[in-house]
Design a protein around this motif. Sequence first.
Motif, mmCIF file in Angstrom:
data_model
loop_
_atom_site.group_PDB
_atom_site.id
_atom_site.type_symbol
_atom_site.label_atom_id
_atom_site.label_comp_id
_atom_site.label_asym_id
_atom_site.label_seq_id
_atom_site.Cartn_x
_atom_site.Cartn_y
_atom_site.Cartn_z
ATOM 1 N N ASP A 10 0.901 -1.219 0.051
ATOM 2 C CA ASP A 10 -0.057 0.109 -0.062
ATOM 3 C C ASP A 10 0.834 1.267 0.137
ATOM 4 O O ASP A 10 0.666 2.059 -1.048
ATOM 5 N N LEU A 11 1.911 1.478 0.857
ATOM 6 C CA LEU A 11 2.623 2.617 0.789
ATOM 7 C C LEU A 11 3.554 2.720 -0.152
ATOM 8 O O LEU A 11 3.779 3.797 -0.513
ATOM 9 N N ALA A 12 4.133 1.468 -0.590
ATOM 10 C CA ALA A 12 4.965 1.547 -1.853
ATOM 11 C C ALA A 12 4.204 2.316 -2.955
ATOM 12 O O ALA A 12 4.768 3.197 -3.766
ATOM 13 N N HIS A 13 3.154 1.857 -3.354
ATOM 14 C CA HIS A 13 2.082 2.113 -4.287
ATOM 15 C C HIS A 13 1.837 3.746 -4.155
ATOM 16 O O HIS A 13 2.058 4.543 -5.165
ATOM 17 N N GLU A 14 1.315 4.032 -2.776
ATOM 18 C CA GLU A 14 0.942 5.550 -2.616
ATOM 19 C C GLU A 14 2.163 6.399 -2.799
ATOM 20 O O GLU A 14 1.867 7.420 -3.368
ATOM 21 N N LYS A 16 4.924 5.773 -4.575
ATOM 22 C CA LYS A 16 5.701 5.465 -5.582
ATOM 23 C C LYS A 16 7.268 5.230 -5.244
ATOM 24 O O LYS A 16 8.130 5.676 -5.605
ATOM 25 N N VAL A 17 7.555 4.313 -4.187
ATOM 26 C CA VAL A 17 8.862 4.095 -3.830
ATOM 27 C C VAL A 17 8.797 2.538 -3.732
ATOM 28 O O VAL A 17 7.619 1.726 -3.863
ATOM 29 N N THR A 18 9.826 1.722 -3.559
ATOM 30 C CA THR A 18 9.766 0.503 -3.622
ATOM 31 C C THR A 18 9.899 -0.134 -2.226
ATOM 32 O O THR A 18 10.009 0.541 -1.099
ATOM 33 N N ALA A 19 9.262 -1.386 -2.180
ATOM 34 C CA ALA A 19 9.221 -1.764 -0.841
ATOM 35 C C ALA A 19 10.525 -2.119 -0.269
ATOM 36 O O ALA A 19 10.588 -1.897 1.035
ATOM 37 N N ARG A 20 11.357 -2.163 -0.934
ATOM 38 C CA ARG A 20 13.158 -2.201 -0.499
ATOM 39 C C ARG A 20 13.246 -1.046 0.062
ATOM 40 O O ARG A 20 14.001 -1.130 1.371
ATOM 41 N N ALA A 21 12.966 0.155 -0.338
ATOM 42 C CA ALA A 21 13.133 1.457 0.249
ATOM 43 C C ALA A 21 12.492 1.570 1.562
ATOM 44 O O ALA A 21 13.177 2.184 2.659
ATOM 45 N N ILE A 22 11.506 1.122 1.863
ATOM 46 C CA ILE A 22 10.538 1.170 2.899
ATOM 47 C C ILE A 22 11.403 0.175 4.014
ATOM 48 O O ILE A 22 11.438 0.721 5.225
#
Length: 155
Positions: A10-14, A16-22
């Motif tokens: 959800d956060l990655a899409h919202e 526009k970052v990668t899950a890896r960045a999160i």
Amino acid sequence: MSEKTYTITDLAHEFKVTARAIRFYEDKGLLHPTRNGMMRVYAKRDRARLQLILRGKRLGFSLSEIREMIDLYDVGDNRIEQLTVTLKRSRERLAALETQRQDIEDAINQLKQDVRILDDFLKLARERGAAISFKEYVQGLSQQQQPQQLANVAE
């Protein structure tokens, strides 16, 4: 009623970052999701922190500066300390960016002048053949037209 939660997807899409960045921000201690089995569950607070992290990165703040600013949220002084530190860091960053902008403008102006002189010389050299050296051409320019860097290169 329970608080809204978010998955890493959800956060990655919202944002526009990668899950890896999160996950990187989580590893650095900037985000603190709970776990539901193997799944990370992010609260509104994590979403807000991610938004601040990304904004801080876009503005050129280091992760340590971002951490300092967002960690002060919980001091309990109605955010006065957080806002004071954020204002101080923002003023410093603004001054640095203004200096960079001036440096970039100076470099652009110098390059435009150099390109114009080089272009003019090459046109002249093609028209007249090799009748004039670049050194002679640069020395023949008025002092105002003659960039010091090109004068040195011509020697």
